[in-house]
Motif scaffolding. Structure first.
Motif, PDB file in Angstrom:
ATOM      1  N   LYS A 140       0.828  -1.210   0.000  1.00 51.85           N
ATOM      2  CA  LYS A 140       0.000   0.000   0.000  1.00 51.85           C
ATOM      3  C   LYS A 140       0.864   1.262   0.000  1.00 51.85           C
ATOM      4  N   GLU A 144       0.655   3.843  -3.176  1.00 51.12           N
ATOM      5  CA  GLU A 144       0.134   5.193  -2.942  1.00 51.12           C
ATOM      6  C   GLU A 144       1.147   6.242  -3.395  1.00 51.12           C
ATOM      7  N   GLU A 148       0.588   9.038  -6.383  1.00 44.83           N
ATOM      8  CA  GLU A 148       0.870  10.445  -6.079  1.00 44.83           C
ATOM      9  C   GLU A 148       1.840  11.046  -7.096  1.00 44.83           C
ATOM     10  N   THR A 163      -3.662   3.845 -10.845  1.00 44.83           N
ATOM     11  CA  THR A 163      -4.764   4.090  -9.903  1.00 44.83           C
ATOM     12  C   THR A 163      -5.606   2.831  -9.722  1.00 44.83           C
ATOM     13  N   LEU A 166      -3.894   0.388  -7.393  1.00 43.24           N
ATOM     14  CA  LEU A 166      -4.052   0.761  -5.986  1.00 43.24           C
ATOM     15  C   LEU A 166      -5.472   0.474  -5.512  1.00 43.24           C
ATOM     16  N   TYR A 170      -6.765  -1.815  -2.349  1.00 46.98           N
ATOM     17  CA  TYR A 170      -7.697  -1.377  -1.289  1.00 46.98           C
ATOM     18  C   TYR A 170      -8.808  -2.410  -1.090  1.00 46.98           C
ATOM     19  N   ASP A 178     -12.230   3.895   0.100  1.00 50.38           N
ATOM     20  CA  ASP A 178     -11.153   4.438  -0.734  1.00 50.38           C
ATOM     21  C   ASP A 178     -11.114   3.749  -2.098  1.00 50.38           C
TER      22      ASP A 178
END
Length: 558
Positions: A140, A144, A148, A163, A166, A170, A178
């Motif tokens: 994670k 992340e 970013e 994205t 990720l 989640y 999220d």
């Protein structure tokens, strides 16, 4: 070179073998004109092509040549890409430690020169390694950071894919809020590039989140939309991957008929794909294994021959020149060290061959388990639609028999022992599943399990598991006419005097006379007993219980 490069890129996904041919022609042309930069670039491209075709050792050889040039030329951007390729080669060959090392090198270099696109890709690859190790906290953290960084660039396609990566993590972490935000964020922008794959993957993700939150109708709606969009747009592999989720959504919504239709389609497609891939992959893997095995044996024979010749020379020299003992001992020590280095290389080759064989066996067990699991799911769906009680019971018994074989291949795939099963682990799991799925009484029947930990090969454990399945089901069906607190079943398995003994004992109603030898379960147990050179005996007393004893004389203990 420009023409070959364009052809390479144009066929990279549609025809990997042709793309590899164009890459080789690109490299040969660069060598003819002695263009060092394009030779290094050609080696990098050829490394990528060999990763796609699973030739990881050849890929690493080309990558290292390319890395050597770009490192000397201080071309950090391309060196970062080469290190990322090396990491991918090690990852696909199962060496996640070295994979992690090179992904980190790639990320450090690209981040230091401000190339956030390459840095974000490397961070995602690092996160995937941690995810493979089940270290979801580190996975994670890196994913992340990747999202970013990539959002600071204008590369929207990379933004979408990282994205989604990720968001799916989640979901595994059960952070559904999220995950939903990220899936919806991708959906709001995906139309700007008309990427059907990203669109379908986002819908599938939202569907999985809805199912996890018990919002079955919404989950089904999203899954159906994703499946239709991917299939109608020609993304058949992605549509195929969505089908198991769609089957589950239909099942959770009680639409068993629709689920059975999709399950039958999925079975036909996977059978076709599995058959083609299995024939191709097994043939290639076995040919490669046999070739490397013969090559290794020849090299070892050569080393042994050289060793004997060197020893003979040393004996002669020692006999003739006793004054040179000290020098000859030094010479012998040096030669012995050289031989050890050669033997170490041969040992490494043998270990690699064994590792490849283990990967092949693990893949076979994984695919066999998946095929059995699909059969079990189809039987379950069929039993749900069956009206006749006897038919429903017969299908349930068939499902239990398949599950006993699923459990064997699942354990072979998940553990290091690829050819053997620990009887203690297997019997505990099998008996627990049987009592949970085949309990006919209002009160659960308690049981005791006393099993020695013996590692048996798959040819031995499969018939034993099926016989135990039949004995337990027969006991649950016939031993206890009514549920009483004192009801009990005892199962034991141990080795004694070079034979294996399996006993299933109950304190039920017992029986007189002979067992009905025409029932399918009894016929099946007799056939399986012959394979084990085993005898199956019953000792029963009316109103006191029954003991079934399987005496096994033919088995392979590992």
């Amino acid at each position: 070179m420009l023409t070959y490069n364009n052809l390479r890129r144009a066929t990279y996904y549609s025809n990997p073998n042709r793309s590899k041919l164009y890459t080789e022609q690109y490299l040969e042309t660069a060598k003819k004109v002695q263009d060092s930069f394009n030779i290094a670039l050609g080696n990098f491209y050829l490394g990528n092509a060999n990763v796609v075709s699973s030739n990881f050792e050849i890929a690493l050889n080309h990558y290292l040549k390319s890395a050597n040039y770009f490192e000397k030329a201080k071309d950090s951007a391309r060196l970062s890409s080469v290190f990322n390729g090396i990491g991918a080669a090690y990852e696909n060959s199962g060496n996640d430690s070295l994979s992690l090392k090179y992904f980190k090198k790639s990320q450090e270099i690209s981040f230091s020169i401000g190339d956030l696109r390459r840095s974000a890709i490397a961070l995602t690859n690092i996160g995937n390694i941690y995810k493979y190790r089940n270290d979801l906290v580190n996975a994670k953290l890196h994913m992340e950071q990747a999202v970013e960084q990539i959002k600071t660039t204008n590369r929207i396609q990379y933004i979408h894919s990282l994205t989604l990566n990720l968001a799916n993590l989640y979901v595994e972490l059960k952070d559904y809020d999220d995950a939903t935000l990220l899936f919806e964020e991708v959906l709001t922008t995906v139309d700007t590039i008309n990427d059907i794959y990203i669109y379908g993957a986002s819908l599938r993700g939202l569907g999985n989140v809805a199912l996890e939150r018990d919002n079955y109708s919404e989950g089904l709606k999203k899954m159906e939309k994703a499946y239709r969009k991917l299939k109608s747009s020609g993304f058949f592999d992605e549509a195929l991957a969505t089908m198991p989720d769609l089957i589950l959504a239909y099942e959770l919504n009680g639409q068993y008929k629709n689920g059975l239709i999709i399950a039958n389609q999925y079975q036909k497609l996977t059978d076709s794909i599995f058959s083609d891939e299995k024939d191709k992959n097994l043939s290639e893997a076995l040919q490669k294994y046999e070739a490397e095995k013969k090559d290794t044996e020849l090299k070892l024979l050569k080393v042994e021959t050289e060793k004997k010749e060197q020893q003979n020379r040393i004996y002669i020299i020692l006999a003739i020149a006793g004054l040179c003992i000290a020098g000859l001992l030094g010479f012998f020590g040096y030669k012995n060290k050289q031989r050890n280095l050669v033997l170490a290389k041969q040992k490494s080759l043998l270990e690699k061959t064994v590792d490849e064989k283990n990967i092949l066996l693990r893949e076979v067990h994984h695919r066999v388990k998946n095929s059995f699991q699909i059969v079990s799911s189809l039987l379950y769906l069929q039993s749900e639609n069956a009206v006749d009680k006897e038919a429903k019971l017969a299908i349930k018994e068939a499902e239990n028999r398949v599950r006993s074989m699923v459990l064997i291949h699942q354990k072979l795939y998940n553990k290091d022992e690829l050819v053997g099963i620990n009887t203690s682990d297997y019997f505990h799991d099998l008996v627990r599943d049987l009592f949970e799925s085949h309990q006919f009484k209002s009160e659960p029947v308690p049981y005791d399990l006393d099993v020695d930990a013996i590692v048996l090969d798959i040819e031995t454990i499969t018939p034993i598991g099926l016989i135990l399945n039949e004995l337990i089901i027969n006991t649950l069906k016939h031993a206890f006419p009514e549920a009483l607190p004192e009801n009990k079943i005892t199962i034991s398995f141990y080795k004694k005097n070079n034979i294996l003994l399996l006993k299933v004992t109950d304190n039920g109603k017992g029986f007189e006379g002979e067992i009905d030898s025409n029932s399918f379960g009894i016929v099946l147990m007799k056939a399986l007993s012959k394979k084990l050179k085993a005898t199956l005996d019953y000792d029963s007393v009316v109103n006191s219980g029954t003991t079934a004893t399987l005496t096994i004389r033919k088995f392979n203990e590992l």
